[in-house]
Design an enzyme around this catalytic site. Structure first.
Site, PDB file in Angstrom:
ATOM      1  N   SER A   1     -52.338 120.691 -45.056  1.00 33.60           N
ATOM      2  CA  SER A   1     -51.781 120.982 -44.575  1.00 33.60           C
ATOM      3  C   SER A   1     -52.195 122.295 -43.484  1.00 33.60           C
ATOM      4  O   SER A   1     -52.130 122.707 -42.293  1.00 33.60           O
ATOM      5  CB  SER A   1     -50.151 120.217 -43.819  1.00 33.60           C
ATOM      6  OG  SER A   1     -49.734 120.984 -44.849  1.00 33.60           O
TER       7      SER A   1
ATOM      8  N   SER B   1     -51.732 122.016 -49.782  1.00 31.86           N
ATOM      9  CA  SER B   1     -51.785 122.705 -48.570  1.00 31.86           C
ATOM     10  C   SER B   1     -52.344 123.681 -48.768  1.00 31.86           C
ATOM     11  O   SER B   1     -52.475 124.343 -47.636  1.00 31.86           O
ATOM     12  CB  SER B   1     -50.584 122.163 -47.701  1.00 31.86           C
ATOM     13  OG  SER B   1     -50.434 121.190 -47.241  1.00 31.86           O
TER      14      SER B   1
ATOM     15  N   LYS C   1     -49.045 130.096 -40.997  1.00 26.18           N
ATOM     16  CA  LYS C   1     -48.787 129.119 -40.447  1.00 26.18           C
ATOM     17  C   LYS C   1     -48.146 128.955 -39.369  1.00 26.18           C
ATOM     18  O   LYS C   1     -47.019 129.605 -39.727  1.00 26.18           O
ATOM     19  CB  LYS C   1     -48.886 128.147 -41.815  1.00 26.18           C
ATOM     20  CG  LYS C   1     -48.756 126.916 -41.166  1.00 26.18           C
ATOM     21  CD  LYS C   1     -48.845 126.495 -43.044  1.00 26.18           C
ATOM     22  CE  LYS C   1     -49.050 125.142 -43.122  1.00 26.18           C
ATOM     23  NZ  LYS C   1     -48.486 124.254 -44.761  1.00 26.18           N
TER      24      LYS C   1
END
Ligand code: GLN
Length: 490
Positions: free
Chosen positions: A156, A180, A81
């Protein structure tokens, strides 16, 4: 170029076997994943940056030295990420504020991945500073769900999950502050693990809510999540909140007998309203567990009712302090406009930060302001303690807590952008784990009649990831296997 699907469909464990037997090289595997990424990106946009040249060079260097069985991820492609700092690659955290930030050091997780022999192939998309549940708050572009391109991938870590599901790489790392990792894994039909707070280093990860943030793996199955966790878990002297509790040996995982499994189902999470397809899949999953002999007992954890309120006060409070550094002077985007210091701060932050980040900063600053601190921050911290204690108490009498991940499947873009409070409410299933600090594993429970995956999560005692993964193996063997995602247009 069409990607080599025989390589991209391998799990991490299968790919490792092939690499060590020299059935294919790391460069071949990495190239297949990069080609698959090129092929699927126009549809899903899971990545903020594909590290093609560097990844191929890294793979070639590994191949030149030859397979090394002592390195657990030797030659394997993994994405991270865009909150993980990677040397030589911009790390934006999904924000304009960090658009041109080039880190001079690497995240602890990335260093360990490299030591284990992994090849970092891409930096994946996310909601700005990991604030959100749909990846729609990325300052760059939204990511689409491979199961239905008109739907969000969750967030997320939406880019991480969509990339796994689209076979761009067999492994990914995300972060989970309030769900997330687990929620996008559920919405994209993959498996995601939030380790115990402190199990994995936070060093070099762009901070959101420091007392809640935890890095963890997403992959195609439970065993692969175990492989990824094993490579990065453990104390890190560069992170004062990393735990010294010794790491477990995750190399030999075996599922427990279903008959020995005692699962607690908190009524506060199971008695809410679910979309019918989600309810059906979750009901079937419960029946499969019961049919196999596991004991499912409804319990009450009354403080869970307050988890959304407590989380959004605490996370926003921490975010407001963590984001204070991005003022255009010390860090981050600086406005070219000439003016006094205050207008420099104001204009840099206005241009650099998106609406959700700004909302959290306002909320958090308010909750921490003198006069309101006791009413909001302190109260929320007290509720957090109650949730932690109920969590620990429940796990004294049961092996694991079983819970849904989301009451609705992946939703159409724009459903909640005008209604942030409803979107916050959707996090009710995932937030308690972060407030309690424990580990949780989200895995696919099945596919709804609408063609969208539904996830389920098991939550376990602090620092007992091994038992959690083993229970996950059992659940995985009972639940239906998902087909390949359809990339349906609507
Ligand atoms: N959806 C939650 C939030 O917006 C959780 C995000 C996360 O885990 N990073 O804060």
């Amino acid at each position: 170029m069409a990607s080599d699907t025989t390589l991209t469909s391998l799990t991490l464990a299968e790919a490792r076997e092939g690499l060590l037997k020299r059935a294919f090289s790391s460069a071949e595997l990495v190239r297949a994943c990069l080609d698959r990424t090129d092929e699927t990106e126009p549809k899903i946009r899971a990545c903020l940056r594909v590290l093609r040249d560097q990844a191929l060079a890294d793979a070639a260097a590994l191949d030149a030295a030859g397979p090394d069985p002592s390195r657990s991820l030797w030659g394997l492609p993994v994405t991270v990420k865009d909150v993980f700092l990677v040397r030589g690659a911009p790390s934006t955290a999904g924000s304009r504020m960090l658009e041109s930030y080039m880190p001079g050091f690497e995240a602890g997780v990335v260093t360990r991945l490299r030591e284990a022999g992994a090849v970092i192939t891409a930096k994946t998309n996310l909601d700005e500073f990991a604030m959100g549940s749909s990846t729609e708050f990325s300052a760059y572009h939204p990511t689409r769900n491979p199961w239905n391109l008109s739907r969000v991938p969750g967030g997320s870590s939406g880019g991480a999950a969509a990339g796994i599901s689209a076979r761009q790489a067999p492994g990914a790392f995300g972060t989970d502050t309030g769900g997330s990792i687990r929620q996008p894994a559920a919405l994209c039909g993959c498996t995601g693990l939030k380790p115990t707070y402190g199990r994995v280093s936070r060093y070099g990860i762009v901070a959101y809510g420091s007392s809640l943030d935890q890095a963890g793996p997403l992959a195609r199955n439970v065993r692969d999540c175990g492989m990824l966790l094993a490579a990065v878990a453990g104390p890190d002297g560069s992170d004062s909140t990393s735990s010294r509790v010794p790491t477990e040996d995750l190399s030999a995982l075996a599922p427990p007998a279903a008959r020995s499994l005692r699962l607690a189902l908190p009524r506060e999470l199971w008695e809410g309203r679910f979309e019918p397809e989600v309810e059906k899949v979750l009901g079937a999953a419960r029946s499969l567990l019961e049919g196999a002999g596991a004991s499912l007992e409804t319990v009450s954890m009354p403080s869970l009712r307050y988890s959304v309120a407590a989380y959004y006060v605490l996370a926003a409070a921490e975010a407001s302090t963590n984001l204070a550094r991005y003022d255009g002077v010390r860090y981050g985007y600086r406005t070219p406009a000439k003016g006094d210091l205050l207008s420099l701060y104001r204009e840099s932050r206005t241009a650099g930060l998106g609406p959700e980040a700004r909302r959290r900063i306002l909320l958090g600053t308010f909750a921490l302001s003198s006069g309101y601190y006791d009413a909001y921050y302190k109260k929320a911290a007290q509720v957090r303690r109650l949730i932690h204690d109920e969590y620990v108490e429940t796990l004294r009498k049961h092996d694991f807590i079983l819970a849904p991940v989301s009451s609705i499947p992946a939703w159409p873009f724009g459903s909640f952008t005008e209604d942030p409070l409803t979107q916050y409410q959707l996090d009710v299933m995932t937030l308690p784990l972060n407030l309690a600090g424990g580990p949780g594993l989200s895995l696919p429970a099945g596919l709804g009649g609408d063609g969208l995956p539904v996830g389920i999560q098991i939550l376990g005692p602090h620092f007992r990831e091994k038992a959690l993964l083993e229970a996950g193996l059992l659940l995985e063997s009972l639940f239906p296997r998902l087909p390949e995602p359809s990339f349906a247009e609507s």
